[in-house]
Write a protein that holds these residues in place. Structure first.
Motif, short mmCIF file in Angstrom:
data_model
loop_
_atom_site.label_atom_id
_atom_site.label_comp_id
_atom_site.label_asym_id
_atom_site.label_seq_id
_atom_site.Cartn_x
_atom_site.Cartn_y
_atom_site.Cartn_z
N GLU A 6 45.41 66.36 38.26
CA GLU A 6 45.58 67.44 37.30
C GLU A 6 47.00 67.45 36.75
O GLU A 6 47.96 67.29 37.50
CB GLU A 6 45.30 68.80 37.95
N LEU A 7 47.11 67.62 35.46
CA LEU A 7 48.40 67.85 34.81
C LEU A 7 48.38 69.28 34.27
O LEU A 7 47.44 69.66 33.56
CB LEU A 7 48.63 66.87 33.65
N ARG A 22 53.69 69.96 26.76
CA ARG A 22 52.79 70.91 27.43
C ARG A 22 51.35 70.36 27.55
O ARG A 22 50.39 71.01 27.16
CB ARG A 22 52.79 72.25 26.69
N VAL A 23 51.25 69.18 28.09
CA VAL A 23 49.94 68.53 28.24
C VAL A 23 49.28 69.00 29.54
O VAL A 23 49.88 68.96 30.61
CB VAL A 23 50.07 66.99 28.24
N SER A 24 48.04 69.46 29.42
CA SER A 24 47.23 69.85 30.59
C SER A 24 45.95 69.03 30.59
O SER A 24 45.26 68.94 29.57
CB SER A 24 46.90 71.34 30.55
N LEU A 25 45.65 68.41 31.74
CA LEU A 25 44.46 67.57 31.88
C LEU A 25 43.88 67.75 33.28
O LEU A 25 44.61 68.00 34.23
CB LEU A 25 44.80 66.08 31.71
N ALA A 26 42.57 67.59 33.40
CA ALA A 26 41.91 67.52 34.70
C ALA A 26 41.02 66.29 34.68
O ALA A 26 40.11 66.19 33.84
CB ALA A 26 41.09 68.77 34.96
N ILE A 27 41.29 65.34 35.56
CA ILE A 27 40.58 64.06 35.57
C ILE A 27 39.63 64.03 36.76
O ILE A 27 40.05 64.22 37.91
CB ILE A 27 41.59 62.89 35.64
N ARG A 28 38.38 63.82 36.46
CA ARG A 28 37.32 63.89 37.47
C ARG A 28 37.42 62.74 38.46
O ARG A 28 37.67 61.60 38.11
CB ARG A 28 35.95 63.89 36.77
N THR A 46 53.47 59.85 29.76
CA THR A 46 52.56 60.59 30.64
C THR A 46 52.16 59.74 31.84
O THR A 46 52.17 60.20 32.99
CB THR A 46 51.30 61.03 29.86
N LEU A 47 51.83 58.47 31.59
CA LEU A 47 51.48 57.56 32.69
C LEU A 47 52.65 57.42 33.66
O LEU A 47 52.47 57.45 34.88
CB LEU A 47 51.08 56.20 32.13
N ARG A 48 53.86 57.28 33.15
CA ARG A 48 55.03 57.09 34.01
C ARG A 48 55.31 58.33 34.85
O ARG A 48 55.77 58.22 35.98
CB ARG A 48 56.26 56.71 33.16
N MET A 49 55.01 59.51 34.31
CA MET A 49 55.17 60.73 35.10
C MET A 49 54.12 60.80 36.20
O MET A 49 54.40 61.23 37.32
CB MET A 49 55.13 61.95 34.20
N THR A 58 59.16 70.15 32.74
CA THR A 58 58.42 71.37 33.08
C THR A 58 57.00 70.98 33.44
O THR A 58 56.52 69.90 33.08
CB THR A 58 58.38 72.37 31.91
N GLY A 59 56.31 71.87 34.15
CA GLY A 59 54.91 71.62 34.50
C GLY A 59 54.76 71.00 35.87
O GLY A 59 55.74 70.73 36.58
N ASP A 60 53.51 70.72 36.23
CA ASP A 60 53.21 70.22 37.57
C ASP A 60 52.12 69.16 37.49
O ASP A 60 51.23 69.22 36.64
CB ASP A 60 52.73 71.39 38.45
N ILE A 61 52.20 68.19 38.39
CA ILE A 61 51.17 67.15 38.53
C ILE A 61 50.61 67.26 39.94
O ILE A 61 51.37 67.27 40.92
CB ILE A 61 51.76 65.75 38.29
N ARG A 62 49.28 67.34 40.04
CA ARG A 62 48.64 67.53 41.35
C ARG A 62 47.63 66.42 41.61
O ARG A 62 46.86 66.03 40.72
CB ARG A 62 47.95 68.90 41.40
N LEU A 63 47.63 65.94 42.84
CA LEU A 63 46.65 64.97 43.32
C LEU A 63 45.87 65.64 44.45
O LEU A 63 46.47 66.11 45.42
CB LEU A 63 47.34 63.70 43.83
#
Length: 331
Positions: A6-7, A22-28, A46-49, A58-63
């Motif tokens: 999730e981004l 401000r990109v938000s994504l949820a990858i199944r 985005t890939l490098r982040m 800003t923002g959060d990346i979750r695995l």
């Protein structure tokens, strides 16, 4: 949806340039997902982040629901297959594949490396060096090197760009089969629309650092939410405020079916492309419309008067493009 990655409102700035906005994504989990957009749209940043090579401002990346934003690349169960493969020239295929297993017991490392090579059909080429491999074999070696580490997410950075057309088709099918076999989440980054639409179950389209639309290839192509998305995924004829894709436009020399939209036109140019005829026709107001029609529908010469027609349900009705939707300039 069981999201593995999730981004959440992720942004990244380089000086005055806002690369990701401000990109938000949820990858199944277990999906083949694509990040698609023109050069300079923010997809590589985005890939490098996600990989941990860059840190969001800003923002959060979750695995798996847990933040990985502050973790180093090697602390994430995420691996990357780079565009240039990044193979070590002084190491054999086996040495490259086993490079990340140096802390694993030798017997287990050898087993895992052999299994990874078997997955990508490189068994028997363990002792070769990168200079002795074809382009497709280099790509598969880079895949094996990432897969041997058993990642939860595999990032693919323009993986087919260095291959010729025949090899691209071959490797494309291999990637689809491999992803289904392993069940690992694949995240593809590409500027190639055909590549993304043929490989991915779901695609996020970026432009100027912003997320424009997310959906299946079919939904994005048939139901775009902006003129940028419509035009980026394929040719669109814009006529009197609405759009019609070339393959939906038919060419006739007599009457069109009842209920069809029609326009009289004159053929300016017709090209035989093997699987279809590409017909460019001028409208009375000087506008041009492109039709892609079956080669079995006849032959058209420059100057022929024709009637163009299409079904109303094939029209795309969208407002005029805003400056933010115009394609980013190629770098």
């Amino acid at each position: 949806m069981d999201a593995i990655l999730e981004l959440d409102m992720v942004s990244k700035r380089y000086g005055e340039t806002l690369a990701v906005d401000r990109v938000s994504l949820a990858i199944r989990r277990g999906s083949f997902f694509g990040l698609l957009g023109p050069s300079g749209c923010g997809k590589t940043t985005t890939l490098r982040m996600i990989a941990g090579f860059e840190t969001p401002d800003t923002g959060d990346i979750r695995l798996n629901g847990k933040s990985i934003t502050a973790l180093r690349p090697y602390e994430r169960r995420i691996n990357t297959v780079f565009q240039n493969y990044a193979l070590f020239p002084h190491l054999s295929v086996l040495g490259n594949v086993g490079f990340g297993l140096r802390g694993v017991p030798k017997a287990e490392a050898g087993r895992r490396a052999s299994e990874a090579l078997a997955l990508v059909r490189l068994t028997g080429k363990e002792d070769r060096y990168p200079s002795q491999l074809s382009g497709g074999e280099k790509q598969r070696a880079a895949l094996a090197r990432s897969l041997v580490l058993q990642p939860e997410v595999l990032l693919l950075d323009e993986p087919l760009s260095a291959l010729d057309a025949r090899l691209r088709d071959e490797v494309r099918q291999e990637l689809i089969s491999l992803q289904k076999q392993l069940g690992i989440t694949f995240l593809l980054v590409t500027h190639d629309q055909e590549e993304a639409m043929s490989l991915c179950e779901e695609i996020a389209i970026l432009n100027h650092g912003r997320l424009m639309q997310t959906g299946s290839p079919r939904d994005l192509y048939l139901a775009p939410v902006s003129r940028f998305v419509a035009g980026f995924l394929g040719k669109v004829n814009w006529i009197n405020g609405f759009g019609v894709r070339p393959e939906a436009v038919r060419v006739a020399t007599d009457n069109a079916p009842t209920g069809a939209r029609t326009m009289d036109a004159q053929v300016r140019h017709a090209m035989f492309l093997g699987n279809c005829l590409h017909v460019e026709a001028a409208l009375p107001n000087g506008g041009l419309v492109v039709a892609e029609t079956s080669r079995f529908n006849g032959h058209y010469r420059n100057g022929d008067d024709v009637r163009l027609w299409w079904h109303p349900q094939d029209e795309i009705h969208l407002p005029e493009a805003s400056p933010a939707e115009t394609p980013a300039e190629l770098l």
